[in-house]
Structure formats: C-alpha cells, structure tokens
Design an enzyme around this catalytic site. Structure first.
Site, mmCIF file in Angstrom:
data_model
loop_
_atom_site.group_PDB
_atom_site.id
_atom_site.type_symbol
_atom_site.label_atom_id
_atom_site.label_comp_id
_atom_site.label_asym_id
_atom_site.label_seq_id
_atom_site.Cartn_x
_atom_site.Cartn_y
_atom_site.Cartn_z
ATOM 1 N N GLU A 51 0.814 -1.224 0.000
ATOM 2 C CA GLU A 51 0.000 0.000 0.000
ATOM 3 C C GLU A 51 0.844 1.267 0.000
ATOM 4 O OE1 GLU A 51 -3.860 1.732 2.343
ATOM 5 O OE2 GLU A 51 -3.819 -0.442 2.026
ATOM 6 N N TYR B 142 -6.686 5.269 -8.910
ATOM 7 C CA TYR B 142 -6.161 4.726 -7.655
ATOM 8 C C TYR B 142 -4.984 3.800 -7.952
ATOM 9 C CZ TYR B 142 -5.873 2.512 -3.093
ATOM 10 O OH TYR B 142 -5.417 2.066 -1.881
ATOM 11 N N GLU C 10 -1.243 1.837 -6.354
ATOM 12 C CA GLU C 10 -0.365 1.433 -5.260
ATOM 13 C C GLU C 10 0.886 0.798 -5.841
ATOM 14 O OE1 GLU C 10 -2.167 -1.189 -2.445
ATOM 15 O OE2 GLU C 10 -3.906 0.115 -2.097
ATOM 16 N N HIS D 105 -1.895 -7.696 -2.510
ATOM 17 C CA HIS D 105 -2.814 -6.883 -1.722
ATOM 18 C C HIS D 105 -4.138 -6.921 -2.470
ATOM 19 C CE1 HIS D 105 -4.174 -2.716 -0.047
ATOM 20 N NE2 HIS D 105 -4.763 -3.735 0.573
ATOM 21 N N ASP E 251 -1.348 -8.947 2.145
ATOM 22 C CA ASP E 251 -2.672 -8.638 2.685
ATOM 23 C C ASP E 251 -3.715 -9.293 1.797
ATOM 24 O OD1 ASP E 251 -4.989 -7.630 3.701
ATOM 25 O OD2 ASP E 251 -4.525 -5.515 3.335
ATOM 26 N N ASP F 236 -3.825 -10.762 6.942
ATOM 27 C CA ASP F 236 -2.507 -11.013 6.339
ATOM 28 C C ASP F 236 -2.157 -12.494 6.454
ATOM 29 O OD1 ASP F 236 -1.474 -8.033 5.959
ATOM 30 O OD2 ASP F 236 -2.505 -8.178 7.889
ATOM 31 N N HIS G 161 -2.667 -2.338 10.175
ATOM 32 C CA HIS G 161 -2.151 -3.713 10.150
ATOM 33 C C HIS G 161 -0.864 -3.788 10.958
ATOM 34 C CE1 HIS G 161 -4.439 -5.442 6.597
ATOM 35 N NE2 HIS G 161 -4.714 -4.157 6.495
#
Length: 294
Positions: A64, A104, A106, A161, A195, A240, A280
């Site tokens: 992330e 968006y 990452e 993720h 994740d 996770d 996390h």
C-alpha cells in the site's frame, strides 16, 4: 600436548557441525503500511516505528505505497540505512511500478538486507489470462531472491494486496500466478504472502472450498483463520497471510515461527497512535535450514 590435541579435534568437529547444520536463519515479513506516502514520512514518531519494524527483518514486503510523486519510499530507505552502523549491514530495495485501475494506484516494494540476499530476477505478472483478464486490482510484482547464506539458496515471493470486495476471486487467482511463474523460473521454493483480506466477512467460510490456493494440498497455509493482524481492538481479523509451496521450502519454515509484531505493545502506543502508523501489524516468518535427508 594430548589435551591441546583433544581441544583441537573438538573445535574442528564443532566447526564442521556448524557448517553442516548451522545455516543462517532468515526473517521474512510483510507489512501493509496503510496509505504510505509523504504524510507518514513527515511525522518523525510514525517514521521511527516504521523503520524499527522493518529493521527487525531481513526481508520486508511493503504494501500500500501510495505516493504519486515517488519520493516517500526513497526517503524511507535513507532513514532506514542511516541507522546501519556499517555499509555491510545496509538494506537495498526493489519496487514495482504504480499499479491499479483508473486513478487509484499502489506499489509493492521489497526491502532486503544486502549481506543476506540479492535479487535474481523480477516479474510483473501481466494479468492478461485469456478469458480472465484484469483479475487483480493490483497484479503481483514477483521477485526471485538468491539467499546464499541459508540452506534454501533461492526462493520466489509472490506478493498480493487484494481488493477487499474481490478477495475470494483474487486469492483463487494466485494459483494461476504460481503456475505462470513456476513455468517461467526454475525454482521450487515459493512464498505467497501479503494482505489477502482473508477474513472478517471478505472471505465467507463457505467460499474457502472455491479457492484453489487453499484446496490444493501442495500449498501450506502457515497462518490460521483466527490469527489477528489488525491493530484495532474492535476487530480480530486474519487479513494477512503466508502460504508456502515446495517441499524444501515447507521443511525450512517452522509454523511456530509465525509472528505478528505488535508495535502498539512494543512501543507503548495508544490505539490512536498505533493507527497513525497502520491498521495492520507486520506479519513475519523465519526460514531456518531445511532438514537433512538421509
């Protein structure tokens, strides 16, 4: 003279045993540092905890990373290495391009101790499987590591993720990623980690039978469904996960080595202070030497 001779033999035997059975252990971790970017770099207390969490590991998968300018991760590496007393103990890194749908984005990154590991190859999974294109919101950035000081001399990490609303599908699709990478690279040692969003409603119990990564017995899930990797007291979620593939890889990791690093307790933080770091906790395993076969 006889005593000296005996001591010499004993010392030689000990060295031999250490060489045969004392391969260096390797601590491998993953950490979803929620919305990691310039804001967190600018907060010294938050940055210190992130750096301390990474420094506990020999290899850290960071999830992330949301940094459109591409500066925050470089600053993180500078801060991390500023704490190394010698260049031999410094960390290096490899990072993906910005991944995601529409605006968006990452990034995945791997931070690793240079004296322990090196990168053999990297592979950005193309996510273009016929009839099932764009299965991942953030397609895995796969890295093949060389680990000369451990019994497992090389291993591949497939990071993930998942998008929470598509967790069942994406976890299942990791089986296809494994198949693809295992044909591309000649390694038998695989770690699939990150994740998964594999808990708290995102993966209903009835859906596990539809996930090939779970139903295929060659894959070993080190992390149980009751593991809690979430920071909030109000949630107990095994988001996770770590999954292994390959006989020697599985032999080399003791399931009891699974560790959730609770930085809230470690540094005496309030829940609010801990959540400023992430929602996390880092998840870690230790790769020891594989068992000698007779």
């Amino acid at each position: 003279m006889f005593l000296i001779s005996q001591l010499t033999v004993m010392l030689s035997t000990l060295i031999l045993l250490l060489n045969l059975g004392g391969a260096t252990a390797l601590k491998i971790c993953s950490f979803n540092i929620k919305s990691f970017g310039e804001s967190k770099i600018s907060k010294p207390d938050v940055l210190d905890i992130i750096v301390e969490s990474i420094g506990r590991c020999d290899l850290m998968l960071v999830l992330e990373i949301k940094d459109a300018k591409g500066k925050a991760f470089d600053q993180l590496m500078i801060h991390l290495n500023s704490r190394s007393r010698t260049r031999a103990n410094e960390f290096s890194s490899v990072i993906s391009e910005r991944l995601g749908r529409k605006s968006y984005k990452e990034q995945y990154a791997f931070i690793y101790r240079q004296k322990m590991l090196s990168v053999r190859s990297v592979y950005q999974y193309p996510d273009t499987q016929t009839g099932d294109e764009d299965a991942f919101a953030r397609e895995p950035f796969v890295v093949w590591f060389s680990s000369p000081k451990t019994e497992i001399k090389d291993f591949v990490i497939i990071p993930i993720h998942t998008a929470p609303e598509a967790a069942v599908k994406e976890i299942d699709e990791l089986y296809d990623v494994y198949q693809n990478v295992s044909q591309l690279w000649r390694s038998d040692n695989f770690i699939i980690m990150g994740d998964f969003n594999a808990a708290c409603g995102y993966v209903p119990k009835r859906q596990w039978v539809n996930i090939r990564l779970r139903s295929e017995t060659q894959f070993v899930w080190l992390t149980g469904d009751k593991l809690d990797t979430s920071v909030k007291k109000s949630t107990r979620c095994a988001y996770d996960r770590v999954v292994l593939r390959g006989e020697r890889m599985i032999e080399a990791v003791n399931p009891e080595s699974v560790e959730v690093f609770n930085f809230k307790e470690e540094f005496g933080l309030t829940e609010q202070e801990a959540l400023a770091v992430s929602d996390h906790f880092p998840l870690c395993i230790t790769v020891n030497q594989a068992q000698m076969r007779g």
